[in-house]
Design an enzyme around this catalytic site. Sequence first.
Site, PDB file in Angstrom:
ATOM      1  N   LYS A   1       0.820  -1.211   0.000  1.00 49.89           N
ATOM      2  CA  LYS A   1       0.000   0.000   0.000  1.00 49.89           C
ATOM      3  C   LYS A   1       0.855   1.263   0.000  1.00 49.89           C
ATOM      4  O   LYS A   1       0.494   2.273  -0.621  1.00 49.89           O
ATOM      5  CB  LYS A   1      -0.955  -0.029   1.189  1.00 49.89           C
ATOM      6  CG  LYS A   1      -1.995  -1.142   1.109  1.00 49.89           C
ATOM      7  CD  LYS A   1      -2.914  -1.128   2.320  1.00 49.89           C
ATOM      8  CE  LYS A   1      -3.982  -2.208   2.222  1.00 49.89           C
ATOM      9  NZ  LYS A   1      -3.430  -3.555   2.208  1.00 49.89           N
TER      10      LYS A   1
ATOM     11  N   GLU B   1      -2.870   6.697   7.667  1.00 49.41           N
ATOM     12  CA  GLU B   1      -3.645   7.596   6.825  1.00 49.41           C
ATOM     13  C   GLU B   1      -4.608   8.377   7.703  1.00 49.41           C
ATOM     14  O   GLU B   1      -5.028   7.890   8.760  1.00 49.41           O
ATOM     15  CB  GLU B   1      -4.484   6.818   5.798  1.00 49.41           C
ATOM     16  CG  GLU B   1      -3.737   6.267   4.634  1.00 49.41           C
ATOM     17  CD  GLU B   1      -4.672   5.540   3.672  1.00 49.41           C
ATOM     18  OE1 GLU B   1      -4.203   5.181   2.593  1.00 49.41           O
ATOM     19  OE2 GLU B   1      -5.861   5.332   4.019  1.00 49.41           O
TER      20      GLU B   1
ATOM     21  N   HIS C   1     -14.278  -2.938   8.981  1.00 50.66           N
ATOM     22  CA  HIS C   1     -13.476  -2.727   7.762  1.00 50.66           C
ATOM     23  C   HIS C   1     -13.539  -3.915   6.806  1.00 50.66           C
ATOM     24  O   HIS C   1     -12.716  -4.030   5.901  1.00 50.66           O
ATOM     25  CB  HIS C   1     -12.022  -2.417   8.106  1.00 50.66           C
ATOM     26  CG  HIS C   1     -11.860  -1.261   9.049  1.00 50.66           C
ATOM     27  ND1 HIS C   1     -12.190   0.030   8.702  1.00 50.66           N
ATOM     28  CD2 HIS C   1     -11.427  -1.216  10.336  1.00 50.66           C
ATOM     29  CE1 HIS C   1     -11.955   0.824   9.729  1.00 50.66           C
ATOM     30  NE2 HIS C   1     -11.499   0.108  10.731  1.00 50.66           N
TER      31      HIS C   1
ATOM     32  N   ARG D   1      -5.109  -8.720  -7.417  1.00 51.23           N
ATOM     33  CA  ARG D   1      -5.685 -10.065  -7.463  1.00 51.23           C
ATOM     34  C   ARG D   1      -7.153  -9.955  -7.844  1.00 51.23           C
ATOM     35  O   ARG D   1      -7.692  -8.857  -8.015  1.00 51.23           O
ATOM     36  CB  ARG D   1      -5.577 -10.729  -6.091  1.00 51.23           C
ATOM     37  CG  ARG D   1      -6.196  -9.872  -4.979  1.00 51.23           C
ATOM     38  CD  ARG D   1      -6.312 -10.594  -3.668  1.00 51.23           C
ATOM     39  NE  ARG D   1      -6.629  -9.712  -2.559  1.00 51.23           N
ATOM     40  CZ  ARG D   1      -7.825  -9.229  -2.269  1.00 51.23           C
ATOM     41  NH1 ARG D   1      -8.863  -9.527  -3.042  1.00 51.23           N
ATOM     42  NH2 ARG D   1      -8.010  -8.446  -1.222  1.00 51.23           N
TER      43      ARG D   1
END
Length: 444
Positions: A116, A200, A235, A292
Amino acid sequence: MFRKILIANRGEIAVRIIRACREMGMPSTAVYSVADRAALHVRLADEAYPIGATASRDSYLRIDKLIDVARRAGCDAVHPGYGFLAENPAFAQACAENKITFIGPSPQAMESLGSKTAARQLAARAGVPMVPGVKNPIERVEDAQRIARELGYPVLIKAVAGGGGKGMRLVGKQDELPAAWRDASSEALHAFGDARVYLERYLERPRHIEIQIFGDAYGHMVHLGERECSVQRRHQKVIEESPSPVATPELRRAMGEAAVRLAREAGYTNAGTVEFLVDAARNFYFLEVNTRLQVEHPVTEMVTGLDLVKLQIRIAAGEALPFAQEDVTLSGHAIECRLYAEDPDNNFFPSPGTILSRNIPTGPGIRLDEGVYEGFTVPTEYDPLLGKLIAWGRDRAESIARLQRALAEYSITGLSVTRSSDSLFQAKYFSRSLGSPESTWKAK
């Protein structure tokens, strides 16, 4: 085309890939842990090999064992599915070194996008708008506290590798960060073999919209529209749909072009998903790339008429994309509801056990992708996802009505499943709360 494909996974995605192989006339090889000896994917594959003890680290995460089975079985390709080693560049590299085709992107593209933090660096170079945060892993909790103060609370701690909500923690204030940091790192290490995390800023009540991309080895790259994945619990996506109820043609085009631009920057091939957060003003921000196939790929299949698994296999075998961007059209509306072996009355705690009986919904527009059967014992050691129920309709209202009807018909005994009391509520809440671009929601 390939002689034989090894499916380096389990559960419903392994079943999905086996069925695609059979339709294409190719034999498939399954692998299984001790707990999965009697699993559906083992029963359906042309052949199956044991790869170790129940724990994932001793079986499905063992690259050496998977390569050994592929060589002994004469497989010239491996499909990783999703989860486990699907986004592990070391696995893709091991396949290449053993002259086995990895059905997915190259190790290099996976490195640049699957991480990420690396993906954020690439997105910055490609001019794709991003959620405020850091571009590199954070090594020390003291550095994380300093960066969190600069970003402003609340912040999200996120695993550098993997997905599915694993290794992610929401932190509302500074004194919560050290414990959340330890928990996120530990969970990331257990799930992906990589404890690195980053930070973040947490966007309040955004919409989660992702773009499906496909690229071949000849420079052709397309997007297949968007999926809305905003209904989540911890999440983890719960309900997904395509197209998004708030995506205008202009927003779809802008997000699609940004996703393709990012993928081209990385030299990407095969299937991938570029995820964005979208605010009430329809501003979008890059979130991450899943290198993926996604759990929610069936809703894209339903509205495009494409078989994404077959397309993955053909591209990996060296074929070119059989269509251009202008040929991609969306027809109707599709919604997917995930079915978990969890107890809604016990804080959604995993509910493994033996399936005594089940009733499968059918009828117009209904599809069920699953990896279980009556008499199968759902193990405790893996993700509790049993399958996915997908409804297609000519418009969104019809797809919601069909999903509600199918959820009411679905029944299972022997273990608790989030499908009727919980998921039907979500579907009703879903239909009420998505009327305007400003509406946002979370599954209860």
